[in-house]
Design a protein around this motif. Structure first.
Motif, mmCIF file in Angstrom:
data_model
loop_
_atom_site.group_PDB
_atom_site.id
_atom_site.type_symbol
_atom_site.label_atom_id
_atom_site.label_comp_id
_atom_site.label_asym_id
_atom_site.label_seq_id
_atom_site.Cartn_x
_atom_site.Cartn_y
_atom_site.Cartn_z
ATOM 1 N N SER A 98 0.820 -1.288 -0.096
ATOM 2 C CA SER A 98 0.015 0.111 -0.033
ATOM 3 C C SER A 98 0.842 1.394 0.010
ATOM 4 O O SER A 98 0.557 2.095 -0.701
ATOM 5 N N GLU A 99 1.960 1.325 0.536
ATOM 6 C CA GLU A 99 2.680 2.457 1.027
ATOM 7 C C GLU A 99 3.401 2.787 -0.536
ATOM 8 O O GLU A 99 3.356 4.196 -0.731
ATOM 9 N N LEU A 100 3.391 1.997 -1.505
ATOM 10 C CA LEU A 100 3.626 2.416 -2.969
ATOM 11 C C LEU A 100 2.667 3.371 -3.463
ATOM 12 O O LEU A 100 3.001 4.101 -4.478
ATOM 13 N N LEU A 101 1.558 3.122 -3.367
ATOM 14 C CA LEU A 101 0.422 3.792 -3.799
ATOM 15 C C LEU A 101 0.237 5.293 -3.585
ATOM 16 O O LEU A 101 -0.054 5.921 -4.373
ATOM 17 N N PHE A 102 0.920 5.469 -2.467
ATOM 18 C CA PHE A 102 0.928 7.129 -2.037
ATOM 19 C C PHE A 102 2.168 7.563 -2.322
ATOM 20 O O PHE A 102 2.654 8.664 -2.161
ATOM 21 N N GLU A 103 3.419 6.918 -2.250
ATOM 22 C CA GLU A 103 4.752 7.235 -2.351
ATOM 23 C C GLU A 103 5.157 7.278 -3.639
ATOM 24 O O GLU A 103 6.319 8.076 -3.839
ATOM 25 N N GLU A 104 4.840 6.587 -4.650
ATOM 26 C CA GLU A 104 5.189 6.458 -5.999
ATOM 27 C C GLU A 104 4.256 6.893 -6.870
ATOM 28 O O GLU A 104 3.220 6.180 -7.343
ATOM 29 N N PRO A 105 4.258 8.428 -7.334
ATOM 30 C CA PRO A 105 3.290 8.720 -8.346
ATOM 31 C C PRO A 105 3.143 8.190 -9.524
ATOM 32 O O PRO A 105 2.084 7.840 -10.092
ATOM 33 N N GLN A 106 4.138 7.399 -9.965
ATOM 34 C CA GLN A 106 4.501 6.662 -11.231
ATOM 35 C C GLN A 106 3.184 5.451 -11.216
ATOM 36 O O GLN A 106 2.897 5.202 -12.209
ATOM 37 N N ILE A 107 3.147 4.853 -10.162
ATOM 38 C CA ILE A 107 2.142 3.858 -9.808
ATOM 39 C C ILE A 107 0.865 4.377 -10.519
ATOM 40 O O ILE A 107 0.034 3.690 -11.103
ATOM 41 N N GLN A 108 0.393 5.519 -9.859
ATOM 42 C CA GLN A 108 -0.896 5.996 -10.231
ATOM 43 C C GLN A 108 -1.150 6.378 -11.808
ATOM 44 O O GLN A 108 -2.163 6.051 -12.404
ATOM 45 N N ASN A 109 -0.128 6.490 -12.286
ATOM 46 C CA ASN A 109 -0.029 6.885 -13.712
ATOM 47 C C ASN A 109 -0.377 5.704 -14.453
ATOM 48 O O ASN A 109 -0.857 5.408 -15.395
ATOM 49 N N ILE A 110 0.512 4.599 -13.750
ATOM 50 C CA ILE A 110 0.379 3.188 -14.606
ATOM 51 C C ILE A 110 -0.952 2.636 -14.512
ATOM 52 O O ILE A 110 -1.507 2.340 -15.341
ATOM 53 N N ILE A 111 -1.595 2.836 -13.334
ATOM 54 C CA ILE A 111 -3.103 2.279 -13.018
ATOM 55 C C ILE A 111 -3.811 3.218 -14.086
ATOM 56 O O ILE A 111 -4.782 2.547 -14.740
ATOM 57 N N LYS A 112 -3.671 4.526 -14.284
ATOM 58 C CA LYS A 112 -4.798 5.321 -15.068
ATOM 59 C C LYS A 112 -4.710 4.908 -16.523
ATOM 60 O O LYS A 112 -5.488 4.547 -17.139
ATOM 61 N N GLU A 113 -3.054 4.699 -17.145
ATOM 62 C CA GLU A 113 -2.933 4.689 -18.330
ATOM 63 C C GLU A 113 -3.216 3.363 -18.890
ATOM 64 O O GLU A 113 -3.503 3.230 -20.032
ATOM 65 N N SER A 114 -3.243 2.314 -17.885
ATOM 66 C CA SER A 114 -3.424 0.819 -18.167
ATOM 67 C C SER A 114 -4.995 0.597 -18.240
ATOM 68 O O SER A 114 -5.263 -0.674 -18.373
ATOM 69 N N ASN A 115 -5.910 1.528 -17.857
ATOM 70 C CA ASN A 115 -7.382 1.139 -17.638
ATOM 71 C C ASN A 115 -7.105 0.040 -16.376
ATOM 72 O O ASN A 115 -8.112 -0.993 -16.412
ATOM 73 N N THR A 116 -6.402 -0.036 -15.528
ATOM 74 C CA THR A 116 -6.548 -1.021 -14.331
ATOM 75 C C THR A 116 -7.499 -0.501 -13.406
ATOM 76 O O THR A 116 -7.764 0.695 -13.016
ATOM 77 N N ARG A 117 -8.147 -1.468 -12.498
ATOM 78 C CA ARG A 117 -9.080 -1.272 -11.720
ATOM 79 C C ARG A 117 -8.462 -1.700 -10.067
ATOM 80 O O ARG A 117 -7.987 -2.511 -10.113
ATOM 81 N N ILE A 118 -8.834 -0.468 -9.293
ATOM 82 C CA ILE A 118 -8.156 -0.890 -7.795
ATOM 83 C C ILE A 118 -9.403 -1.661 -7.490
ATOM 84 O O ILE A 118 -10.654 -1.115 -7.266
ATOM 85 N N VAL A 119 -9.140 -2.784 -6.829
ATOM 86 C CA VAL A 119 -10.291 -3.700 -6.260
ATOM 87 C C VAL A 119 -10.349 -3.409 -4.669
ATOM 88 O O VAL A 119 -11.515 -3.402 -4.240
ATOM 89 N N THR A 120 -9.312 -3.228 -4.016
ATOM 90 C CA THR A 120 -9.103 -3.053 -2.624
ATOM 91 C C THR A 120 -7.638 -2.437 -2.046
ATOM 92 O O THR A 120 -6.811 -2.540 -2.901
ATOM 93 N N VAL A 121 -7.980 -1.728 -1.020
ATOM 94 C CA VAL A 121 -6.819 -0.887 -0.500
ATOM 95 C C VAL A 121 -6.864 -1.113 1.136
ATOM 96 O O VAL A 121 -8.161 -0.790 1.543
ATOM 97 N N ASN A 122 -5.866 -1.672 1.612
ATOM 98 C CA ASN A 122 -5.888 -1.569 3.280
ATOM 99 C C ASN A 122 -4.461 -1.083 3.547
ATOM 100 O O ASN A 122 -3.658 -0.739 2.813
ATOM 101 N N LYS A 123 -4.319 -1.351 4.733
ATOM 102 C CA LYS A 123 -2.815 -0.600 5.345
ATOM 103 C C LYS A 123 -1.800 -1.242 4.828
ATOM 104 O O LYS A 123 -0.654 -0.681 4.658
ATOM 105 N N GLU A 124 -1.734 -2.870 4.541
ATOM 106 C CA GLU A 124 -0.512 -3.489 4.095
ATOM 107 C C GLU A 124 -0.478 -3.647 2.710
ATOM 108 O O GLU A 124 0.577 -3.589 2.056
ATOM 109 N N PHE A 125 -1.512 -3.615 1.851
ATOM 110 C CA PHE A 125 -1.585 -3.833 0.337
ATOM 111 C C PHE A 125 -2.759 -3.361 -0.189
ATOM 112 O O PHE A 125 -3.656 -3.133 0.236
ATOM 113 N N PHE A 126 -2.602 -3.261 -1.669
ATOM 114 C CA PHE A 126 -3.895 -2.938 -2.545
ATOM 115 C C PHE A 126 -3.760 -3.989 -3.704
ATOM 116 O O PHE A 126 -2.720 -4.611 -4.038
#
Length: 176
Positions: A98-126
């Protein structure tokens, strides 16, 4: 003259019987054919299952294999189709810290550009979910691998034919 090796999608409509999967895989094993993908589920008709199997073979082998399947008692009908004759997709899921979702802006770009869906997010993982062609899923896996993937799983191919197969009428007749 040798035939061209192509990717074929083999569809097998069957009764749901114990041991059928072993006999299906044995037909490929005897011919030394590797199964690239295998998915089984209920078909459009109650009580009838459908195997969707992807193999790289020549058309002559595809015809012989379909003939072998139709000799199985539980098999109602088997078909083979090229990629051009089908509409197909695969699905996958990625588990990432999970920390990568907030600390690595590139991951958010990858998710958006690849039409990937976030299924779940918790403290440990997404968890991300993506459907598409295998090359799209593999490209996403390469992009996310840089950041570390905790878990990855990909489904087998699911497919429908572009042409009407009239399998529903055949299966209805089988069930009645």
């Amino acid at each position: 003259m040798s035939e061209d090796i192509k990717s074929y999608t083999i569809s097998i409509y069957t009764e749901n019987n114990i041991g059928l999967l072993n006999r299906v895989s044995a037909i490929f094993q005897r011919r030394h054919i590797n199964i690239e993908s295998l998915t089984t589920s209920q078909s459009e008709i109650e009580g009838v299952n459908r195997f969707v199997i992807v193999v790289n073979i020549c058309e002559n082998q595809a015809k012989k294999i379909v003939g072998q399947f139709e000799k199985q008692i539980e098999v109602i009908k088997a078909y083979y189709h090229t990629e051009d004759e089908t509409i197909f997709t695969e699905s996958c899921m990625f588990k990432i810290k999970s920390e990568l979702l907030f600390e690595e802006p590139q991951i958010q770009n990858i998710i958006k550009e690849s039409n990937t869906r976030i299924v779940t997010v918790n403290k440990e993982f997404f968890v991300l979910e993506k459907s598409g062609r295998r090359h799209e899923i593999e490209a996403l896996r390469r992009d996310l691998n840089v950041f570390g993937i905790m878990q990855f799983v990909r489904s087998g191919r699911i497919a429908v034919t572009k042409d009407e197969m009239r399998i529903t009428e055949m299966l209805d007749a089988f069930n009645n």
